[in-house]
Design an enzyme around this catalytic site. Structure first.
Site, PDB file in Angstrom:
ATOM      1  N   PRO A   2       0.788  -1.309  -0.005  1.00 23.58           N
ATOM      2  CA  PRO A   2      -0.054  -0.054  -0.076  1.00 23.58           C
ATOM      3  C   PRO A   2       0.834   1.184  -0.144  1.00 23.58           C
ATOM      4  O   PRO A   2       1.532   1.335   0.708  1.00 23.58           O
ATOM      5  CB  PRO A   2      -0.890  -0.180   1.418  1.00 23.58           C
ATOM      6  N   GLU A   3       0.496   2.270  -0.918  1.00 24.22           N
ATOM      7  CA  GLU A   3       1.215   3.389  -0.945  1.00 24.22           C
ATOM      8  C   GLU A   3       0.030   4.309  -0.714  1.00 24.22           C
ATOM      9  O   GLU A   3      -0.956   4.141  -0.372  1.00 24.22           O
ATOM     10  CB  GLU A   3       1.925   3.553  -2.433  1.00 24.22           C
TER      11      GLU A   3
END
Length: 274
Positions: A2-3
């Site tokens: 996840p960014e």
DNA sequence: CCGGAGACCTGATAGC
DNA sequence: TGCTATCAGGTCTCCG
């Protein structure tokens, strides 16, 4: 996994949990990030507290409560924060469960690179994870001038520069490649050689790439899901990441894959220049 | 200051 | 089918 766009998608889909009262706390007792265990006793003290807001800075989430403390969450590579019915079977690798008045908030993380902690209100800046973060990548203040100013004294590569959370918080490995392609800049370009126009392009490209991914609900390859369990659609819109050998969407040159600082890096050797 | 390598973990996938 | 090797969206630390 996840960014920024994925974490922001989780933040938004956590809305149904906001206003909920924490009725119970359970932790697996296993260490997560850097072998640190979620602090069971501190979490336990939040029983009775209400979740008032969910904030995000970079890749970190802060679940604020009315007990003068917030729950800090980082998803690492495989972390998931999801709202479940209390009767739903527990997935393997479940490490934290917050029982709410209705339903449960569960943190599940197979690889255990994620982090869950408790931070007192007002002490956020003192938390080691948050203290080092630069401005959020979607912060209005992060324009071409700010990027140029941050770039000036650095000798590193642009790829490392945009991945550096103390410079820009929220960009990870997928969107670093995407933003540099969008800005028509090679990942190996030395940071201090960045011109003002290039810095403007890079600042704009970072925003554009992240907002586009956010619109598409984030990028899911295998792990990422929002708090409501939905996968993201952005993988089909990626310009370069995971597209080695496929034609550049601007100039049809095959996309190349290389490794920089140990991470896969994708770029177009024709339309990205120093 | 910087890059590289390795560490932390598990699971998915490719290749034989 | 089953084994092995490789890879993965993140961070952190040690080394040269």
């Amino acid at each position: 996994m996840p960014e920024l766009p994925e974490v922001e998608t989780v933040r938004r889909t956590l809305a149904p949990a906001v206003g909920g009262r924490i009725a119970s706390v359970w932790t697996s007792g296993m260490g997560l990030h850097m072998a640190r265990r979620p602090p069971r006793a501190k979490l336990q003290k939040l029983v009775g507290a209400r979740i008032t807001t969910v904030r995000r800075h970079g890749k970190y989430l802060l679940l604020d409560t009315d007990h003068a403390a917030s729950i800090l969450v980082h998803l690492g590579m495989t972390g998931r924060l999801r709202i479940h019915g209390a009767a739903d079977p527990r997935a393997p690798h479940t490490h934290v469960v917050l029982g709410l008045d209705r339903g449960e908030l569960r943190f599940v993380d197979a690889r255990r690179f994620g982090q869950v902690d408790v931070v007192a209100h007002g002490k956020e800046r003192a938390h080691p994870a948050l203290a080092v973060l630069g401005p959020d990548a979607l912060d209005e203040a992060l324009d071409g001038a700010a990027v140029l100013a941050a770039a000036r004294d650095k000798r590193t590569t642009l790829k490392a520069f945009v991945l550096d959370q103390s410079v820009i918080a929220g960009v990870g490995n997928i969107y670093a490649s995407e933003a540099l392609w969008r800005a028509k800049l090679l990942p190996t370009t030395r940071t201090h050689t960045l011109t003002a126009p290039a810095a403007r392009r890079l600042a704009g490209a970072i925003r554009e790439v992240l907002e586009r991914a956010l619109t598409n609900g984030g990028t899911t390859f295998s792990d990422f899901v929002a708090a409501d369990g939905k996968a993201g659609e952005n993988a089909e819109y990626l310009w370069v990441y995971d597209r080695a050998g496929q034609p550049c969407k601007r100039c049809r040159t095959p996309i190349e894959r290389t490794v920089l600082q140990g991470r896969a890096t994708y770029y177009c050797p024709t339309c990205q220049i120093p």
